[in-house]
Design an enzyme around this catalytic site. Structure first.
Site, PDB file in Angstrom:
ATOM      1  N   GLY A 153      45.080  -1.456  31.237  1.00 51.01           N
ATOM      2  CA  GLY A 153      44.020  -0.551  31.654  1.00 51.01           C
ATOM      3  C   GLY A 153      44.480   0.228  32.867  1.00 51.01           C
TER       4      GLY A 153
ATOM      5  N   GLN B  91      43.580   5.086  40.443  1.00 48.36           N
ATOM      6  CA  GLN B  91      44.857   4.391  40.678  1.00 48.36           C
ATOM      7  C   GLN B  91      46.034   5.367  40.706  1.00 48.36           C
ATOM      8  OE1 GLN B  91      43.878   1.168  37.588  1.00 48.36           O
ATOM      9  NE2 GLN B  91      45.070   0.034  39.102  1.00 48.36           N
TER      10      GLN B  91
ATOM     11  N   HIS C 237      36.662  -4.604  34.912  1.00 47.68           N
ATOM     12  CA  HIS C 237      37.677  -4.425  35.965  1.00 47.68           C
ATOM     13  C   HIS C 237      37.878  -2.923  36.235  1.00 47.68           C
ATOM     14  CE1 HIS C 237      41.856  -5.485  37.668  1.00 47.68           C
ATOM     15  NE2 HIS C 237      41.914  -4.174  37.521  1.00 47.68           N
ATOM     16  N   GLU C 238      37.972  -2.137  35.165  1.00 46.86           N
ATOM     17  CA  GLU C 238      38.226  -0.690  35.333  1.00 46.86           C
ATOM     18  C   GLU C 238      36.999   0.028  35.888  1.00 46.86           C
ATOM     19  OE1 GLU C 238      41.132  -0.072  35.277  1.00 46.86           O
ATOM     20  OE2 GLU C 238      41.947  -1.576  33.913  1.00 46.86           O
TER      21      GLU C 238
ATOM     22  N   HIS D 284      36.815  -0.239  39.510  1.00 53.18           N
ATOM     23  CA  HIS D 284      37.692   0.708  40.226  1.00 53.18           C
ATOM     24  C   HIS D 284      36.974   2.028  40.518  1.00 53.18           C
ATOM     25  CE1 HIS D 284      41.711  -1.021  40.585  1.00 53.18           C
ATOM     26  NE2 HIS D 284      41.758  -1.364  39.296  1.00 53.18           N
TER      27      HIS D 284
ATOM     28  N   CYS E  10      46.160  -6.706  38.772  1.00 48.95           N
ATOM     29  CA  CYS E  10      45.844  -5.283  38.959  1.00 48.95           C
ATOM     30  C   CYS E  10      47.123  -4.568  39.353  1.00 48.95           C
ATOM     31  CB  CYS E  10      44.785  -5.122  40.049  1.00 48.95           C
ATOM     32  SG  CYS E  10      44.303  -3.403  40.313  1.00 48.95           S
ATOM     33  N   LEU E  11      47.376  -3.435  38.705  1.00 49.09           N
ATOM     34  CA  LEU E  11      48.591  -2.669  39.005  1.00 49.09           C
ATOM     35  C   LEU E  11      48.587  -2.195  40.461  1.00 49.09           C
ATOM     36  CD1 LEU E  11      48.808  -0.647  35.673  1.00 49.09           C
ATOM     37  CD2 LEU E  11      50.251  -2.572  36.381  1.00 49.09           C
TER      38      LEU E  11
HETATM   39  O1  GNR Z   1      47.210  -4.648  33.327  1.00 49.77           O
HETATM   40  C1  GNR Z   1      46.182  -5.202  33.695  1.00 49.77           C
HETATM   41  N1  GNR Z   1      45.887  -6.437  33.226  1.00 49.77           N
HETATM   42  C2  GNR Z   1      44.661  -7.059  33.388  1.00 49.77           C
HETATM   43  C3  GNR Z   1      44.572  -8.407  33.087  1.00 49.77           C
HETATM   44  C4  GNR Z   1      43.363  -9.076  33.215  1.00 49.77           C
HETATM   45  C5  GNR Z   1      42.256  -8.388  33.637  1.00 49.77           C
HETATM   46  C6  GNR Z   1      42.334  -7.052  33.954  1.00 49.77           C
HETATM   47  C7  GNR Z   1      43.526  -6.391  33.836  1.00 49.77           C
HETATM   48  S1  GNR Z   1      43.624  -4.687  34.212  1.00 49.77           S
HETATM   49  C8  GNR Z   1      45.286  -4.536  34.679  1.00 49.77           C
HETATM   50  C9  GNR Z   1      45.647  -3.080  34.912  1.00 49.77           C
HETATM   51  C10 GNR Z   1      44.833  -2.527  36.060  1.00 49.77           C
HETATM   52  O2  GNR Z   1      45.064  -2.746  37.213  1.00 49.77           O
HETATM   53  N2  GNR Z   1      43.800  -1.806  35.741  1.00 49.77           N
HETATM   54  O3  GNR Z   1      43.005  -1.318  36.716  1.00 49.77           O
HETATM   55 NI    NI Z   2      43.157  -2.693  38.384  1.00 47.36          NI
END
Ligand code: GNR
Ligand code: NI
Length: 189
Positions: free
Chosen positions: A46, A51, A139-140, A143, A97-98
């Site tokens: 995601g 980001q 999660h997204e 953000h 999270c990246l």
């Molecule tokens: O790559 C991602 N893996 C992930 C694993 C578990 C829960 C959420 C994520 S999102 C993350 C990429 C990211 O930072 N998206 O904002």
């Molecule tokens: Ni993230």
């Protein structure tokens, strides 16, 4: 298409609330393409526009490969998402999270969510997600509101990881502040 740089903690832009998209034009399509390319290259499942330093309510997702490595890509482009409903049932996934590289921790969230959004084609859509997709969507969407997954952890864990990234950023900065106070040094650990 172009690879974009991913912002990392403690970049303050990751804490801003992103603005809705008014019109889906060619520039939004180009942005979505760059986001997908950047997400797949990372690799991630995601990516939110903020980001890559674009403060708009846009995200891309693809959980297909994570769930089955032979699966074909299933990119989802999501604009102006609204969460319509969340289940009472919760589930726990280890999240990463990246923007917080090399840190992983379990997070508990609603197991299922129903979301309304505008697709790449400009049409309204609704999806009900479960499993990893439900977690990733939440999660997204966090953000877009300046919320990071570490905000769902205990204050102890959050403070520990926040300090670690603040310290690394400081050491790596080209012109570190001189004469940091004793208090600051103590806070830095
Ligand atoms: O790559 C991602 N893996 C992930 C694993 C578990 C829960 C959420 C994520 S999102 C993350 C990429 C990211 O930072 N998206 O904002
Ligand atoms: Ni993230």
């Amino acid at each position: 298409m172009a690879l974009r740089t991913i912002l990392t903690l403690p970049d303050p832009r990751l804490r801003q609330k992103c603005a809705p998209v008014a019109e889906i034009d060619a520039s939004i399509h180009a942005l979505l393409d760059d986001m997908l390319e950047t997400m797949y290259a990372a690799p991630g499942i995601g990516l939110a526009a903020i980001q890559i330093a674009v403060p708009k309510r846009i995200l891309v997702l693809d959980v297909a490969k994570r769930e089955d490595e032979n699966a074909a890509p299933e990119p989802l482009c999501i604009i102006n998402p609204e969460i319509l409903w969340v289940s009472e049932e919760l589930s726990i996934y280890q999240e990463g999270c990246l923007s917080i590289p090399d840190f992983y921790e379990d997070v508990e969230r609603p197991a299922r969510v129903r979301t309304r959004f505008t697709g790449r084609d400009g049409r309204a859509q609704e999806i009900e997600a479960n499993g990893l997709l439900a977690t990733c969507l939440q999660h997204e969407i966090d953000h877009l509101n300046g919320v990071l997954f570490i905000d769902h952890l205990s204050r102890l864990k959050r403070d520990r990881i926040t300090r670690k990234f603040a310290k690394t950023a400081k050491h790596g900065s080209p012109s570190p502040k001189k004469g940091a106070s004793k208090e600051q040094a103590a806070a830095d650990g």
